[in-house]
Design a protein around this motif. Structure first.
Motif, PDB file in Angstrom:
ATOM      1  N   UNK A  92      -6.241   6.984  -3.472  1.00  0.00           N
ATOM      2  CA  UNK A  92      -6.674   7.900  -4.534  1.00  0.00           C
ATOM      3  C   UNK A  92      -5.891   7.632  -5.817  1.00  0.00           C
ATOM      4  N   UNK A  93      -4.578   7.467  -5.690  1.00  0.00           N
ATOM      5  CA  UNK A  93      -3.737   7.228  -6.863  1.00  0.00           C
ATOM      6  C   UNK A  93      -4.023   5.861  -7.484  1.00  0.00           C
ATOM      7  N   UNK A  94      -4.351   4.875  -6.666  1.00  0.00           N
ATOM      8  CA  UNK A  94      -4.716   3.562  -7.210  1.00  0.00           C
ATOM      9  C   UNK A  94      -6.016   3.649  -8.009  1.00  0.00           C
ATOM     10  N   UNK A  95      -6.984   4.385  -7.473  1.00  0.00           N
ATOM     11  CA  UNK A  95      -8.249   4.537  -8.196  1.00  0.00           C
ATOM     12  C   UNK A  95      -8.027   5.244  -9.525  1.00  0.00           C
ATOM     13  N   UNK A  96      -7.174   6.247  -9.542  1.00  0.00           N
ATOM     14  CA  UNK A  96      -6.865   6.932 -10.796  1.00  0.00           C
ATOM     15  C   UNK A  96      -6.186   5.992 -11.783  1.00  0.00           C
ATOM     16  N   UNK A  97      -5.247   5.196 -11.294  1.00  0.00           N
ATOM     17  CA  UNK A  97      -4.534   4.245 -12.160  1.00  0.00           C
ATOM     18  C   UNK A  97      -5.512   3.278 -12.810  1.00  0.00           C
ATOM     19  N   UNK A  98      -6.511   2.848 -12.046  1.00  0.00           N
ATOM     20  CA  UNK A  98      -7.448   1.842 -12.541  1.00  0.00           C
ATOM     21  C   UNK A  98      -8.563   2.439 -13.392  1.00  0.00           C
ATOM     22  N   UNK A  99      -9.027   3.638 -13.023  1.00  0.00           N
ATOM     23  CA  UNK A  99     -10.200   4.198 -13.699  1.00  0.00           C
ATOM     24  C   UNK A  99      -9.850   5.199 -14.796  1.00  0.00           C
ATOM     25  N   UNK A 100      -8.671   5.800 -14.717  1.00  0.00           N
ATOM     26  CA  UNK A 100      -8.279   6.815 -15.700  1.00  0.00           C
ATOM     27  C   UNK A 100      -6.798   6.643 -16.055  1.00  0.00           C
ATOM     28  N   UNK A 101      -6.445   5.496 -16.638  1.00  0.00           N
ATOM     29  CA  UNK A 101      -5.023   5.197 -16.875  1.00  0.00           C
ATOM     30  C   UNK A 101      -4.340   6.121 -17.873  1.00  0.00           C
ATOM     31  N   UNK A 102      -5.114   6.884 -18.631  1.00  0.00           N
ATOM     32  CA  UNK A 102      -4.514   7.809 -19.596  1.00  0.00           C
ATOM     33  C   UNK A 102      -4.137   9.142 -18.958  1.00  0.00           C
ATOM     34  N   UNK A 103      -4.401   9.323 -17.668  1.00  0.00           N
ATOM     35  CA  UNK A 103      -3.990  10.538 -16.956  1.00  0.00           C
ATOM     36  C   UNK A 103      -2.650  10.305 -16.265  1.00  0.00           C
ATOM     37  N   UNK A 104      -1.812  11.334 -16.284  1.00  0.00           N
ATOM     38  CA  UNK A 104      -0.546  11.251 -15.563  1.00  0.00           C
ATOM     39  C   UNK A 104      -0.790  11.544 -14.086  1.00  0.00           C
ATOM     40  N   UNK A 105      -0.139  10.760 -13.226  1.00  0.00           N
ATOM     41  CA  UNK A 105      -0.344  10.916 -11.791  1.00  0.00           C
ATOM     42  C   UNK A 105       0.982  11.106 -11.073  1.00  0.00           C
ATOM     43  N   UNK A 106       0.892  11.718  -9.887  1.00  0.00           N
ATOM     44  CA  UNK A 106       2.082  11.985  -9.092  1.00  0.00           C
ATOM     45  C   UNK A 106       1.850  11.749  -7.621  1.00  0.00           C
ATOM     46  N   UNK A 107       2.880  11.262  -6.957  1.00  0.00           N
ATOM     47  CA  UNK A 107       2.841  11.026  -5.518  1.00  0.00           C
ATOM     48  C   UNK A 107       3.386  12.242  -4.783  1.00  0.00           C
ATOM     49  N   UNK A 108       2.638  12.733  -3.799  1.00  0.00           N
ATOM     50  CA  UNK A 108       3.155  13.759  -2.893  1.00  0.00           C
ATOM     51  C   UNK A 108       3.745  13.026  -1.703  1.00  0.00           C
ATOM     52  N   UNK A 109       5.012  13.271  -1.426  1.00  0.00           N
ATOM     53  CA  UNK A 109       5.758  12.431  -0.489  1.00  0.00           C
ATOM     54  C   UNK A 109       6.402  13.288   0.586  1.00  0.00           C
ATOM     55  N   UNK A 110       6.147  12.906   1.853  1.00  0.00           N
ATOM     56  CA  UNK A 110       6.703  13.677   2.955  1.00  0.00           C
ATOM     57  C   UNK A 110       7.240  12.789   4.069  1.00  0.00           C
ATOM     58  N   UNK A 111       7.437  11.484   3.768  1.00  0.00           N
ATOM     59  CA  UNK A 111       7.981  10.585   4.783  1.00  0.00           C
ATOM     60  C   UNK A 111       9.474  10.876   4.982  1.00  0.00           C
ATOM     61  N   UNK A 112       9.876  10.973   6.222  1.00  0.00           N
ATOM     62  CA  UNK A 112      11.226  11.462   6.507  1.00  0.00           C
ATOM     63  C   UNK A 112      12.318  10.441   6.200  1.00  0.00           C
ATOM     64  N   UNK A 113      12.093   9.162   6.491  1.00  0.00           N
ATOM     65  CA  UNK A 113      13.201   8.212   6.441  1.00  0.00           C
ATOM     66  C   UNK A 113      13.068   7.145   5.362  1.00  0.00           C
ATOM     67  N   UNK A 114      12.075   7.232   4.527  1.00  0.00           N
ATOM     68  CA  UNK A 114      11.912   6.213   3.496  1.00  0.00           C
ATOM     69  C   UNK A 114      12.039   6.829   2.107  1.00  0.00           C
ATOM     70  N   UNK A 115      12.044   5.969   1.103  1.00  0.00           N
ATOM     71  CA  UNK A 115      12.205   6.416  -0.274  1.00  0.00           C
ATOM     72  C   UNK A 115      10.868   6.381  -0.996  1.00  0.00           C
ATOM     73  N   UNK A 116      10.624   7.343  -1.899  1.00  0.00           N
ATOM     74  CA  UNK A 116       9.372   7.330  -2.654  1.00  0.00           C
ATOM     75  C   UNK A 116       9.407   6.418  -3.868  1.00  0.00           C
ATOM     76  N   UNK A 117      10.567   5.856  -4.192  1.00  0.00           N
ATOM     77  CA  UNK A 117      10.709   5.145  -5.463  1.00  0.00           C
ATOM     78  C   UNK A 117       9.756   3.948  -5.545  1.00  0.00           C
TER      79      UNK A 117
END
Length: 245
Positions: free
Chosen positions: A149-174
């Motif tokens: 979903x976020x990739x499609x937004x990046x490609x089709x609507x690059x002027x919108x700000x996007x955010x990742x919702x992150x809930x993985x326990x042992x990895x980094x969202x960076x």
């Protein structure tokens, strides 16, 4: 007045009013320190963006089945308030357009696109076109758990700000944030630490911690970094903890 740790009303003032309804939005907007609202958006069968969290209608309405299987006119006939309290009987599932019009100029919106597994192939386009038509690009961030979903937004609507919702326990969202072009992180409050918060805020990203309903947890996050956005079902408790007039 508090300049720190912006208050985000989770699904509106959902601790007291039925979540993701206009009643909950209005109640949150009555509080002078609520600067953000977090809401969830899906599509009706006929393509209208509507504000509801679950893919199923069963928990928060008197309807049954899936949101995507019902036309907007029929969704509007459902009662989305009585499950919370008899005093909210007859509260409707709002359209995204109604919420945008209510919040415009009063609070920013964190709009979660509920599109994991892509039940709504047209969701990103419908939502971005509606927001653009209202002139509200700068007042929203579009967030999702779903990387496609976020990739499609990046490609089709690059002027919108996007955010990742992150809930993985042992990895980094960076790394995924960088790969997806996101400048906003939505993360469970208990999983947020000082190093991550500082790393992201120093690079211009915004960080929102969810869902934080205890004053001691709010204070812990405030001690980590003053810019962490605190997303809560109980914005009144945020006010009791931080608000200075």
């Amino acid at each position: 007045m508090s300049d720190n740790n912006p208050c985000v009303a989770h699904r509106g003032f959902s601790g007291k009013a039925p979540e993701n309804t206009l009643a909950a939005i209005r109640m949150a907007l009555e509080l002078p320190y609520v600067t953000w609202l977090e809401i969830d958006v899906q599509l009706s069968r006929d393509g209208v963006p509507v504000v509801i969290h679950d893919y199923s209608l069963d928990r928060t309405t008197n309807g049954h089945g899936r949101v995507k299987e019902m036309d907007y006119a029929n969704l509007r006939r459902l009662d989305a308030g009585s499950w919370k309290s008899k005093s909210y009987r007859g509260e409707k599932i709002p359209s995204l357009e109604e919420v945008l019009e209510l919040a415009a100029g009063r609070a920013k919106l964190n709009i979660e696109l509920k599109n994991v597994g892509r039940p709504y192939p047209d969701l990103e386009r419908r939502v971005t076109e509606l927001i653009a038509s209202k002139g509200m690009r700068e007042e929203v961030v579009l967030t999702s758990f779903d990387a496609p979903t976020l990739r499609r937004l990046r490609d089709s609507a690059p002027d919108f700000r996007t955010g990742l919702i992150f809930d993985a326990r042992w990895s980094s969202p960076v790394r995924p944030m960088q790969q997806l072009g996101c400048s906003f992180l939505s993360i469970k409050g208990a999983r947020l630490n000082t190093a991550l918060a500082r790393f992201l805020t120093q690079r211009g990203a915004e960080v929102m911690a969810w869902t934080v309903d205890k004053p001691e947890s709010m204070r812990r996050l405030a001690d980590i970094h003053s810019d962490i956005m605190i997303c809560t079902n109980r914005p009144d408790l945020w006010g009791e903890t931080f608000w200075r007039q």
